[in-house]
Write a protein that holds these residues in place. Structure first.
Motif, mmCIF file in Angstrom:
data_model
loop_
_atom_site.group_PDB
_atom_site.id
_atom_site.type_symbol
_atom_site.label_atom_id
_atom_site.label_comp_id
_atom_site.label_asym_id
_atom_site.label_seq_id
_atom_site.Cartn_x
_atom_site.Cartn_y
_atom_site.Cartn_z
ATOM 1 N N ASP A 278 -5.458 -7.338 -1.348
ATOM 2 C CA ASP A 278 -4.822 -8.154 -0.305
ATOM 3 C C ASP A 278 -5.789 -8.360 0.862
ATOM 4 N N LYS A 279 -6.156 -9.610 1.114
ATOM 5 C CA LYS A 279 -7.050 -9.933 2.219
ATOM 6 C C LYS A 279 -6.303 -10.437 3.442
ATOM 7 N N ASN A 280 -5.009 -10.657 3.314
ATOM 8 C CA ASN A 280 -4.198 -11.109 4.454
ATOM 9 C C ASN A 280 -3.654 -9.940 5.250
ATOM 10 N N VAL A 281 -3.092 -8.973 4.544
ATOM 11 C CA VAL A 281 -2.590 -7.750 5.171
ATOM 12 C C VAL A 281 -3.219 -6.584 4.405
ATOM 13 N N GLY A 282 -4.095 -5.864 5.051
ATOM 14 C CA GLY A 282 -4.798 -4.796 4.368
ATOM 15 C C GLY A 282 -3.856 -3.716 3.850
ATOM 16 N N ILE A 283 -4.180 -3.172 2.688
ATOM 17 C CA ILE A 283 -3.331 -2.146 2.084
ATOM 18 C C ILE A 283 -3.256 -0.891 2.949
ATOM 19 N N GLY A 284 -4.198 -0.756 3.886
ATOM 20 C CA GLY A 284 -4.171 0.390 4.792
ATOM 21 C C GLY A 284 -2.888 0.479 5.605
ATOM 22 N N GLU A 285 -2.251 -0.678 5.868
ATOM 23 C CA GLU A 285 -0.983 -0.648 6.604
ATOM 24 C C GLU A 285 0.081 0.104 5.814
ATOM 25 N N SER A 286 0.156 -0.196 4.518
ATOM 26 C CA SER A 286 1.144 0.480 3.685
ATOM 27 C C SER A 286 0.768 1.943 3.460
ATOM 28 N N GLU A 287 -0.514 2.205 3.302
ATOM 29 C CA GLU A 287 -0.955 3.585 3.105
ATOM 30 C C GLU A 287 -0.590 4.452 4.302
ATOM 31 N N LYS A 288 -0.721 3.892 5.502
ATOM 32 C CA LYS A 288 -0.351 4.656 6.699
ATOM 33 C C LYS A 288 1.152 4.911 6.730
ATOM 34 N N THR A 289 1.941 3.906 6.376
ATOM 35 C CA THR A 289 3.396 4.075 6.319
ATOM 36 C C THR A 289 3.774 5.183 5.350
ATOM 37 N N VAL A 290 3.199 5.126 4.159
ATOM 38 C CA VAL A 290 3.521 6.120 3.137
ATOM 39 C C VAL A 290 3.139 7.520 3.607
ATOM 40 N N LYS A 291 1.989 7.644 4.217
ATOM 41 C CA LYS A 291 1.540 8.948 4.711
ATOM 42 C C LYS A 291 2.511 9.501 5.741
#
Length: 338
Positions: A278-291
């Motif tokens: 995903d180049k629009n919304v980086g997967i890091g956003e979801s990874e932070k949520t999950v963490k």
């Protein structure tokens, strides 16, 4: 495909804010009988700058109706002229309105959102009353708004995107651009590619252009908060590097706009789906949520879809998304409020 019933759930400054209610075929068209159906409440994508309730994930809608659940796609006020505070007001009005629909069991609401709509769904999961029973994020924004990705300019794109209009303010631009608070244009992620000529950009002044401009200028948080220059404050602080605590720079009155600062152990069980490409919304956003959810002991299923980008298709649903249905079933297996 079932035709929805359309309702005005709130009116603000003569702006009518709508929702579309889809009922399963087994349900009567009349709203007089209290059917008390579980409901998937969906918020459309578009970066919170564009789109409308007409954009849904069709497979999610069809799966909900097949399970004899209701499905609702709701509009919300868009950034410019509105702000995140207005969206919170819309969420409160929406949940108040849902309580007036006899077909809806408000003890069994599940919220879902794609891209920018996942930001709105996060806010509904935090602030909705009664609290939703489950949360489904697809390529979702809002997991890490204090990331430099939200306030770092992209100078190499500015000349291409801005055209002749370079000066703006969060307060005056709406009048200049003639933007309304809500849009009837359905942002379609499956639109045909290659329709524009090489180097051609969105029409200056439209919502697609505005969303791109905010991204390349690094000012998306200005629009979200309504505070011009806030992105610059974060940028000047070092962008989160060098040990600077960006959270401390968020005024107390604005913290409510940042879901990452508001999530707690009462956040509903979550299914988080994000593409590794995903180049629009980086997967890091979801990874932070999950963490964060794991740290707080909140049930969370995380699917990192290999090589998938930001769009949507039936293939995405069949490979990675359809498991949200049994997940939601577990979320609403009893009516005890979480």
């Amino acid at each position: 495909m079932p035709e929805p019933q359309t309702f005005v759930y709130s009116t603000v400054n003569e702006c009518e804010i709508h929702l579309d209610l889809y009922l399963p075929a087994a349900a009567p068209a009349s709203q007089e009988a209290p059917l008390a159906l579980p409901v998937v409440l969906f918020f459309h994508g578009g970066g919170v700058f564009r789109g409308s309730r007409k954009s849904v994930l069709p497979e999610l809608k069809d799966a909900a109706l097949f399970k004899n659940w209701a499905f609702i796609s709701a509009d919300y006020r868009l950034l410019l002229p509105s702000t995140g505070f207005d969206i919170l007001t819309d969420i409160a009005a929406l949940f108040t309105f849902l309580a007036t629909l006899p077909a809806i069991d408000t003890a069994r609401i599940m919220v879902a959102g794609h891209s920018g709509g996942a930001y709105v769904a996060r806010q509904a999961a935090i602030h909705g009353t009664p609290r939703p029973r489950g949360f489904f994020s697809v390529s979702g924004q809002g997991g890490h708004l204090l990331s430099p990705a939200y306030f770092t300019p992209k100078p190499y794109l500015q000349k291409k995107l801005l055209g002749t209009y370079r000066k703006y303010s969060t307060r005056s631009s709406a009048e200049f651009l003639g933007l309304k608070e809500c849009s009837e244009f359905a942002w379609e992620w499956r639109e045909r590619r290659g329709k524009r000529k090489a180097g051609e950009v969105p029409v200056v002044g439209g919502r697609a252009w505005l969303a791109g401009m905010a991204a390349v200028m690094g000012t998306r948080l200005d629009f979200l908060t309504g505070r011009e220059g806030f992105s610059g404050v974060l940028r000047e602080a070092g962008g989160g590097g060098g040990g600077v605590d960006l959270e401390a720079l968020v005024p107390m009155a604005m913290r409510v706009l940042f879901p990452e600062l508001m999530m707690g152990g009462e956040f509903p069980p979550s299914f988080v789906l994000h593409g590794t490409g995903d180049k629009n919304v980086g997967i890091g956003e979801s990874e932070k949520t999950v963490k964060e959810l794991e740290r707080m002991g909140v049930e969370c299923v995380f699917v990192a879809a290999e090589n998938w980008g930001h769009g949507w298709s039936e293939e995405v649903w069949n490979r990675w998304g359809k498991d949200v249905v049994p997940f939601f079933e577990r979320c609403i297996s009893d009516k005890t409020e979480a």
